[in-house]
Design a protein around this motif. Structure first.
Motif, PDB file in Angstrom:
ATOM      1  N   UNK A 186       1.203  -1.064  -0.178  1.00 28.97           N
ATOM      2  CA  UNK A 186      -0.576  -0.276   0.233  1.00 28.97           C
ATOM      3  C   UNK A 186       0.521   1.107   0.409  1.00 28.97           C
ATOM      4  N   UNK A 187       1.980   1.481   0.758  1.00 31.16           N
ATOM      5  CA  UNK A 187       2.544   2.390   0.878  1.00 31.16           C
ATOM      6  C   UNK A 187       3.212   2.573  -0.602  1.00 31.16           C
ATOM      7  N   UNK A 188       4.037   1.476  -1.340  1.00 31.95           N
ATOM      8  CA  UNK A 188       4.219   1.420  -2.877  1.00 31.95           C
ATOM      9  C   UNK A 188       3.388   2.134  -3.692  1.00 31.95           C
ATOM     10  N   UNK A 189       1.620   1.878  -3.376  1.00 28.72           N
ATOM     11  CA  UNK A 189       0.858   2.507  -4.180  1.00 28.72           C
ATOM     12  C   UNK A 189       0.728   4.130  -4.290  1.00 28.72           C
ATOM     13  N   UNK A 190       1.043   4.544  -2.662  1.00 24.35           N
ATOM     14  CA  UNK A 190       0.999   6.129  -2.376  1.00 24.35           C
ATOM     15  C   UNK A 190       1.786   6.550  -2.340  1.00 24.35           C
ATOM     16  N   UNK A 191       3.141   5.856  -2.995  1.00 30.53           N
ATOM     17  CA  UNK A 191       4.268   7.118  -3.129  1.00 30.53           C
ATOM     18  C   UNK A 191       3.907   6.939  -4.510  1.00 30.53           C
ATOM     19  N   UNK A 192       3.335   5.903  -5.796  1.00 29.31           N
ATOM     20  CA  UNK A 192       2.918   6.300  -6.821  1.00 29.31           C
ATOM     21  C   UNK A 192       2.101   7.505  -7.480  1.00 29.31           C
ATOM     22  N   UNK A 205      -9.238  -8.767   9.466  1.00 28.34           N
ATOM     23  CA  UNK A 205     -10.509  -7.803   9.785  1.00 28.34           C
ATOM     24  C   UNK A 205     -10.563  -6.892   8.553  1.00 28.34           C
ATOM     25  N   UNK A 206      -9.046  -6.639   7.903  1.00 29.80           N
ATOM     26  CA  UNK A 206      -8.956  -5.229   7.206  1.00 29.80           C
ATOM     27  C   UNK A 206     -10.043  -5.607   6.387  1.00 29.80           C
ATOM     28  N   UNK A 207     -10.442  -4.159   5.781  1.00 29.58           N
ATOM     29  CA  UNK A 207     -10.910  -4.182   4.138  1.00 29.58           C
ATOM     30  C   UNK A 207     -10.295  -3.556   3.569  1.00 29.58           C
ATOM     31  N   UNK A 208     -10.154  -3.393   2.413  1.00 28.80           N
ATOM     32  CA  UNK A 208      -9.469  -2.011   1.439  1.00 28.80           C
ATOM     33  C   UNK A 208     -10.147  -1.499   0.847  1.00 28.80           C
ATOM     34  N   UNK A 209     -10.142  -0.496  -0.109  1.00 32.02           N
ATOM     35  CA  UNK A 209     -10.197   0.521  -1.209  1.00 32.02           C
ATOM     36  C   UNK A 209      -9.302   0.018  -2.311  1.00 32.02           C
ATOM     37  N   UNK A 210      -9.690  -1.273  -3.209  1.00 30.06           N
ATOM     38  CA  UNK A 210      -8.346  -1.435  -4.107  1.00 30.06           C
ATOM     39  C   UNK A 210      -8.638  -0.897  -5.863  1.00 30.06           C
ATOM     40  N   UNK A 211     -10.157  -0.451  -5.392  1.00 29.02           N
ATOM     41  CA  UNK A 211      -9.982   0.643  -6.763  1.00 29.02           C
ATOM     42  C   UNK A 211      -8.723   2.259  -6.961  1.00 29.02           C
ATOM     43  N   UNK A 212      -8.461   2.382  -5.697  1.00 33.08           N
ATOM     44  CA  UNK A 212      -8.589   3.829  -5.005  1.00 33.08           C
ATOM     45  C   UNK A 212      -6.767   3.736  -5.807  1.00 33.08           C
TER      46      UNK A 212
END
Length: 510
Positions: free
Chosen positions: A271-277, A503-510
């Motif tokens: 997720x950090x990699x996606x955020x940096x991108x 238990x964590x759900x993520x918003x993959x489309x972001x």
């Protein structure tokens, strides 16, 4: 990697040379430096690792080659090429080597099988003496050259020394190739071994470049090794087992062993990699967010932030407004349990009717989290400057009858403050990709508590510490940094528990 001592191919050990009559098996002794003790073993909780110097890296590589070569009983140069092919995974190489299809293995690794070697193919090396006086034409320069002035690989292709030197120099210097230089013959994919390279290349700069490339390839390919990403640091971290854990180099830099970024708990590497991108793609937006000035929400005068604390007081004599730097709202309710400066209103965003309005809401959501992420990053830079101010304050306190030990609470407080800032910074990356559920609400509450305590600690350290108030403020600072550290632990424990229980759900489309 700045020293020519990093991989000494040129210093040969006479005793080892006498014991081994095979030049090909001798290669790794020639490239082995004296065993270095300049390493640093460390441990973070249950994660053991070692900090290696440049000499120690080469020693580890040579020992790995020797260990495998003692089992497979093939030339050491071939062993190194095979290990590189399997990214220095010894177990995987052993398993593949003994699965019964060795010819296929050597073919995939682009080496000639030592078991199928034609005894008539004797490769020449510089300086060799041969009774034969026959000549051959070099297929590159088309000159007729004596066999004694030609060199080749086990594939049988031979060229003159000068053509080989020019070819290898171009590959090393211009293309930055080390481990993957293939034969100079057109269409031949057999790899050039390090014995041939070091025998043919005499230019010190080219040799050093090749040694650097070999060493760097060893580290880059080995999942148990990672270069320290700090500027101008040539150390390597070696772990016993691969894991997503923080490691600290002897240069003082702490980073995630798995991805090489600054330690980013609680957000995962993916997720950090996606955020940096995403931040890089929206660089203009991020630059706007990271601006150091904002308008006072009351009198609209330009306010510049010069510290890590988010509690702002307008210096306009006719205003004196107290407000939050992050949300620009009044500061007073930030201390209330019901106030959420860290929570984005997802329900309001869901009311968007058309695609344009939805896009605008998505942008607002991104700006909300990016604003807070960048703000903590900026504050963290200010907190690092705070160390200098605290150091001066500690020296001043020691002149007022306080001992060195008694003033250490200030440094501990800044350490905790920086840890909390860094954790909070990455919680907003985690929150951005997080879907709403009961656990996310608990997470936001923990985040809010830590943020509130961190701002109070920051305010104590930046504004309230004076020699006159030292006795009163010391206990207050100690209580606050202990509370901050406890709230930070609660937040991280909750996130890790969610990882374990999925238990964590993520918003993959972001």
């Amino acid at each position: 990697m700045d020293s020519e001592d990093e991989m000494n191919y040129d210093e040969e050990e006479e005793d080892s040379q006498e014991e081994d009559s095979n030049d090909e098996d001798f290669v790794d002794i020639a490239m082995e430096p004296e065993p270095s003790t300049a390493s640093d073993s460390r441990e973070t909780e249950d994660f053991q690792y070692e900090v290696l110097t440049a000499d120690k890296i080469v020693h580890v590589m040579v020992e790995c080659i020797k260990e495998v070569n003692a089992v497979v009983q093939i030339p050491a140069t071939i062993t190194r090429i095979l290990l590189n092919h399997f990214r220095w995974d010894k177990e995987k190489l052993m398993e593949r080597y003994y699965d019964g299809d060795q010819d296929s293995l050597f073919s995939e690794a682009h080496v000639v099988s030592p078991y199928r070697k034609d005894p008539r193919q004797k490769r020449s090396t510089r300086g060799s003496t041969s009774a034969s006086t026959s000549e051959s034409m070099c297929e590159i320069c088309c000159l007729v050259i004596p066999h004694t002035d030609m060199a080749g690989l086990e594939c049988g292709h031979k060229f003159c020394f000068q053509c080989w030197t020019d070819y290898l120099t171009s590959k090393i210097i211009n293309e930055g190739m080390g481990q993957t230089i293939s034969c100079a013959a057109y269409g031949c994919d057999i790899l050039v071994d390090d014995v041939t390279v070091m025998d043919l290349i005499k230019d010190a700069k080219v040799r050093l470049k090749y040694q650097h490339l070999i060493t760097n390839s060893f580290v880059e390919c080995n999942r148990l090794l990672r270069w320290c990403p700090a500027p101008d640091c040539g150390h390597v971290i070696k772990v016993k087992h691969y894991d997503v854990k923080p490691v600290r180099c002897t240069c003082g830099h702490t980073f995630c062993f798995a991805c090489g970024e600054n330690w980013h708990d609680p957000v995962k590497c993916i997720w950090l990699k996606r955020w940096i991108k995403k931040c890089d793609d929206d660089s203009e937006t991020s630059n706007w967010i990271a601006a150091n000035t904002k308008e006072c929400p009351k009198c609209h005068v330009i306010i510049e932030k010069d510290g890590g604390c988010n509690h702002m007081v307008c210096k306009n004599q006719n205003c004196k407004a107290d407000f939050c730097w992050v949300c620009l709202g009044p500061w007073e309710p930030h201390g209330s349990s019901w106030y959420n400066c860290n929570k984005f209103d997802e329900d309001e965003a869901k009311k968007a009717r058309d695609s344009q309005e939805k896009s605008r809401c998505q942008l607002q959501r991104y700006l909300f989290y990016c604003n807070r992420y960048m703000n903590h990053m900026q504050s963290l830079k200010f907190e690092n400057k705070l160390y200098q101010a605290v150091k001066l304050k500690m020296e001043e306190m020691q002149q007022h009858s306080m001992s060195w030990i008694e003033v250490q609470f200030l440094k501990v407080a800044v350490d905790v403050l920086c840890s909390c800032r860094q954790t909070l910074m990455y919680t907003y990356v985690f929150a951005f990709y997080l879907s709403k559920n009961n656990q996310s609400i608990i997470f936001e509450d923990n985040q809010k508590d830590l943020e509130h305590a961190t701002e109070q600690l920051s305010e104590y350290l930046e504004r309230d510490i004076t020699s006159e108030l030292l006795v009163d403020i010391k206990q207050k600072v100690q209580d606050k940094y202990r509370y901050c550290e406890s709230r930070r632990k609660v937040l991280l424990d909750h996130v890790h528990e969610g990882y374990e229980r999925d238990t964590w759900d993520y918003q993959d489309g972001l």
